[in-house]
Design an enzyme around this catalytic site. Structure first.
Site, PDB file in Angstrom:
ATOM      1  N   ASP A 199       1.180  -0.899   0.156  1.00 31.76           N
ATOM      2  CA  ASP A 199      -0.342   0.159  -0.330  1.00 31.76           C
ATOM      3  C   ASP A 199       0.849   1.320   0.237  1.00 31.76           C
ATOM      4  OD1 ASP A 199      -3.088   0.952   0.034  1.00 31.76           O
ATOM      5  OD2 ASP A 199      -2.161   2.064   2.435  1.00 31.76           O
ATOM      6  N   GLU A 256       1.912  -0.396  -4.698  1.00 23.08           N
ATOM      7  CA  GLU A 256       1.139   0.889  -5.019  1.00 23.08           C
ATOM      8  C   GLU A 256       2.258   1.680  -4.504  1.00 23.08           C
ATOM      9  OE1 GLU A 256      -2.866   2.966  -3.734  1.00 23.08           O
ATOM     10  OE2 GLU A 256      -1.593   2.331  -2.889  1.00 23.08           O
ATOM     11  N   HIS A 329     -10.468  -1.410  -6.249  1.00 26.10           N
ATOM     12  CA  HIS A 329     -11.010  -0.932  -4.957  1.00 26.10           C
ATOM     13  C   HIS A 329     -11.545   0.417  -4.520  1.00 26.10           C
ATOM     14  CE1 HIS A 329      -7.231  -1.162  -3.102  1.00 26.10           C
ATOM     15  NE2 HIS A 329      -8.038  -0.619  -1.844  1.00 26.10           N
ATOM     16  N   ASP A 330     -10.399   0.780  -5.029  1.00 31.23           N
ATOM     17  CA  ASP A 330     -10.335   2.366  -4.807  1.00 31.23           C
ATOM     18  C   ASP A 330     -10.861   3.795  -6.106  1.00 31.23           C
ATOM     19  OD1 ASP A 330      -9.088   2.527  -2.448  1.00 31.23           O
ATOM     20  OD2 ASP A 330      -7.179   2.428  -4.003  1.00 31.23           O
TER      21      ASP A 330
HETATM   22  C1  GLC Z   1      -4.109   2.550  -0.610  1.00 32.03           C
HETATM   23  C2  GLC Z   1      -6.083   2.266  -0.346  1.00 32.03           C
HETATM   24  C3  GLC Z   1      -6.929   2.565   0.171  1.00 32.03           C
HETATM   25  C4  GLC Z   1      -6.012   3.082   1.118  1.00 32.03           C
HETATM   26  C5  GLC Z   1      -5.131   4.367   1.562  1.00 32.03           C
HETATM   27  C6  GLC Z   1      -4.522   4.293   3.200  1.00 32.03           C
HETATM   28  O1  GLC Z   1      -4.390   4.135  -1.534  1.00 32.03           O
HETATM   29  O2  GLC Z   1      -5.973   1.473  -1.568  1.00 32.03           O
HETATM   30  O3  GLC Z   1      -7.609   2.052   0.188  1.00 32.03           O
HETATM   31  O4  GLC Z   1      -7.195   4.091   1.726  1.00 32.03           O
HETATM   32  O5  GLC Z   1      -4.044   3.755   0.852  1.00 32.03           O
HETATM   33  O6  GLC Z   1      -4.042   3.076   3.151  1.00 32.03           O
END
Ligand code: GLC
Ligand code: CA
Length: 562
Positions: A199, A256, A329-330
């Site tokens: 993440d 990510e 999911h985002d």
């Molecule tokens: C990433 C996740 C997201 C989350 C964020 C903070 O972007 O994909 O769902 O809210 O990190 O952890």
């Protein structure tokens, strides 16, 4: 280019809370996933990425972890997890865990200790700074709105939280913290998991002087930008992590990385870098963003999209691997965003699958994408659950910057809950997701969009995905061929080739709802052609000129005599 199993794999993302509830409490769980492993095997995916299943107070649905070695109570127990892992492995499916280590929950034992006093052993596991004249240490804003700093009344110091105030950022400068994280990662790997999705991993390194960021005029807070993203320090940490942990296992890793550019991405994934296998870049996810980012959307422009996708394909070619995704999911549902979720839902969902899976990179399928699930429109803001959405609603309406209708429209287009409604298994109560009350409402279109209706229909989106997935297994050119954009200036068609040895893969995708004429560029020469897949029945199988139907997609393998 080196060959690895993770380049040849297809990953399927599960958002456990919304996948399948096995015990009627309205919340998806690990046993629910086990029930559906045969479905995933049938689809043909190789790796499951589980969004976080760790203990969490769920301020951000599990992205706020309070115990890295425990399972969230609603999802089950560690025994359930072990069973899931064994059952998945029995079916030759790998498991990739989400790993949230830029921040923890404020209910993690480390933070509870850290807050106790300035001299506590864990104080330095988090980022504490003094305020300036009664204001936070700098002007950074958090990704979910407001200042990125929260005052702790007891010590009168501020802690940094780039997300919600219940997600304090971990201090990667601290060696003990790094050691604890690495040993926790090993603990999971020793259990036999097959990789990590990390993440916001490009945010773990921060400019240690914590200077102000640049205000862009939309908010009173600054986006910290490169002060907390892609900072050189992140590479020190990842190289250490690779040496201590990752290099010891044959695993898949994806980081990510919001706001990463192609040249920055190569620093994470270059094959000589010893950091990660691939990243999730965001540039194509911001296509159509307005000045207020995702909440101020302008219209989708295929030209802009082509430029971005092609840039990533070309710049990484031969240098580093990448991931391929159009939703998660985002993000909103891809068929609603890039296709047509109404009249041409089936055609456009198949076209988008073709487009994505023929590119260079490891494709990711987000749960429900394979049956063409769509965005949702709840009438009331009270039906929304996502912290980002609720904060944006509050922020825009309270400041008077958007009317109720304007912000609801923006949420319908881009809100994260579009992707989080329960998986639509069948046309029974609650789409077969739960016997109880689902934690978030089901999309009412489950009556006609559901997995059961598609399994036995050979023309379904599901069965099309099966074919696309099998193609990748059969033809090396789909994994290892070189990418080249053709018909660059065409406003409706996205067409590209892949090249390997003396073969050419020709991919033709009509991104619009009108018929469009495709003509093959003169410099593409071939002796024989073979149609590998198409989303319509192809009557005239010539490629010199094709009158493409709405959202039509075709893939040809062109061969030359050796
Ligand atoms: C990433 C996740 C997201 C989350 C964020 C903070 O972007 O994909 O769902 O809210 O990190 O952890
Ligand atoms: Ca449950």
């Amino acid at each position: 280019m080196n060959k690895y199993w993770w380049k040849e794999s297809i990953v399927y993302q599960i958002y456990p809370r919304s996948f399948k509830d096995s015990n009627g409490d309205g919340i998806g769980d690990l046993r629910g996933i086990i029930e559906k492993l045969d479905y995933l095997k049938e689809l043909g995916v190789d790796v499951l990425w589980l969004s976080p299943v760790y203990e969490s107070p769920n301020d951000d649905n599990g992205y706020d972890i309070s115990n890295y070695k425990g399972i969230m109570k609603e999802f089950g127990t560690i025994e359930d997890f072990d069973l899931l892992l064994a059952e998945a492995h029995n079916r030759k499916i790998k498991i990739m865990m989400d790993l949230v280590i830029n921040h923890s929950s404020d209910e993690h034992q480390w933070f509870i200790e850290s807050k106790k006093s300035k001299t506590n052993k864990y104080r330095d596991y988090y980022i504490w700074r003094d305020g300036k004249d009664g204001l936070p240490p700098n002007n950074w804003g958090g990704c979910f709105g407001g200042s990125a700093w929260e005052l702790d009344p007891q010590s009168q110091m501020y802690y940094l939280h780039l997300f919600s105030k219940k997600q304090p950022d971990l201090n990667w400068e601290n060696e003990n913290l790094r050691k604890e994280i690495f040993s926790m990662m090993k603990w999971w790997l020793e259990k036999g998991i097959d990789g990590f999705r990390m993440d916001v991993i490009n945010m773990i390194g921060k400019d240690q002087s914590y200077p102000d960021g640049i205000i862009n005029g939309i908010s009173i807070y600054a986006d910290p930008g490169n002060l907390s993203k892609n900072h050189p320090k992140v590479h020190d940490y990842l190289q250490e992590m690779n040496k201590e942990v990752l290099s010891k296992y044959d695993i898949i890793t994806v980081g990510e990385a919001p706001d990463v550019t192609p040249s920055q991405a190569i620093e994470f994934v270059g094959e000589d870098r010893n950091e990660l296998n691939m990243v999730f870049e965001f540039e194509h996810m911001s296509v159509g963003d307005g000045p207020e980012g995702k909440w101020g959307e302008t219209t989708f422009d295929l030209g802009e999209f082509k430029t971005i996708m092609s840039k990533w394909q070309s710049k990484l070619q031969g240098k580093g691997w990448n991931s391929l995704y159009l939703n998660n999911h985002d993000q909103p549902r891809m068929v609603s965003r890039f296709g047509n979720d109404n009249k041409y839902r089936i055609e456009s969902a198949k076209m988008l699958a073709t487009f994505l899976h023929m590119l260079t990179g490891t494709p990711y399928i987000y749960q429900g994408e394979e049956i063409g699930m769509t965005n949702v429109k709840f009438d009331s803001i009270n039906d929304y659950k996502d912290i980002e959405t609720l904060n944006a609603y509050k922020g825009f309406t309270e400041s008077g910057k958007k009317s109720h209708n304007e912000i609801m429209d923006a949420i319908y287009k881009r809100g994260r809950d579009n992707a989080r409604t329960p998986f639509q298994w069948n046309d029974k109560n609650n789409a077969g997701f739960t016997d109880g009350n689902p934690w978030i409402k089901v999309n009412p279109n489950y009556k006609y969009i559901n997995a059961q209706a598609q399994l036995d229909d050979e023309n379904s989106i599901f069965n099309y995905y099966k074919k696309v997935i099998r193609l990748r297994k059969k033809y090396e050119i789909i994994v290892y061929g070189d990418y080249n954009l053709i018909l660059e200036d065409n406003k409706y068609i996205y067409s590209y080739t892949r090249k390997l040895n003396d073969e050419i893969l020709l991919v033709i995708c009509n991104f619009c709802e009108n018929p469009v004429l495709f003509s093959i560029p003169k410099d593409i020469k071939y002796d024989r052609k073979e149609l590998l897949i198409s989303n319509y029945i192809v009557d005239i199988d010539s490629i010199d000129e094709i009158m493409l139907k709405p959202y039509e997609a075709r893939v040809y393998l062109l061969k030359n005599k050796a």
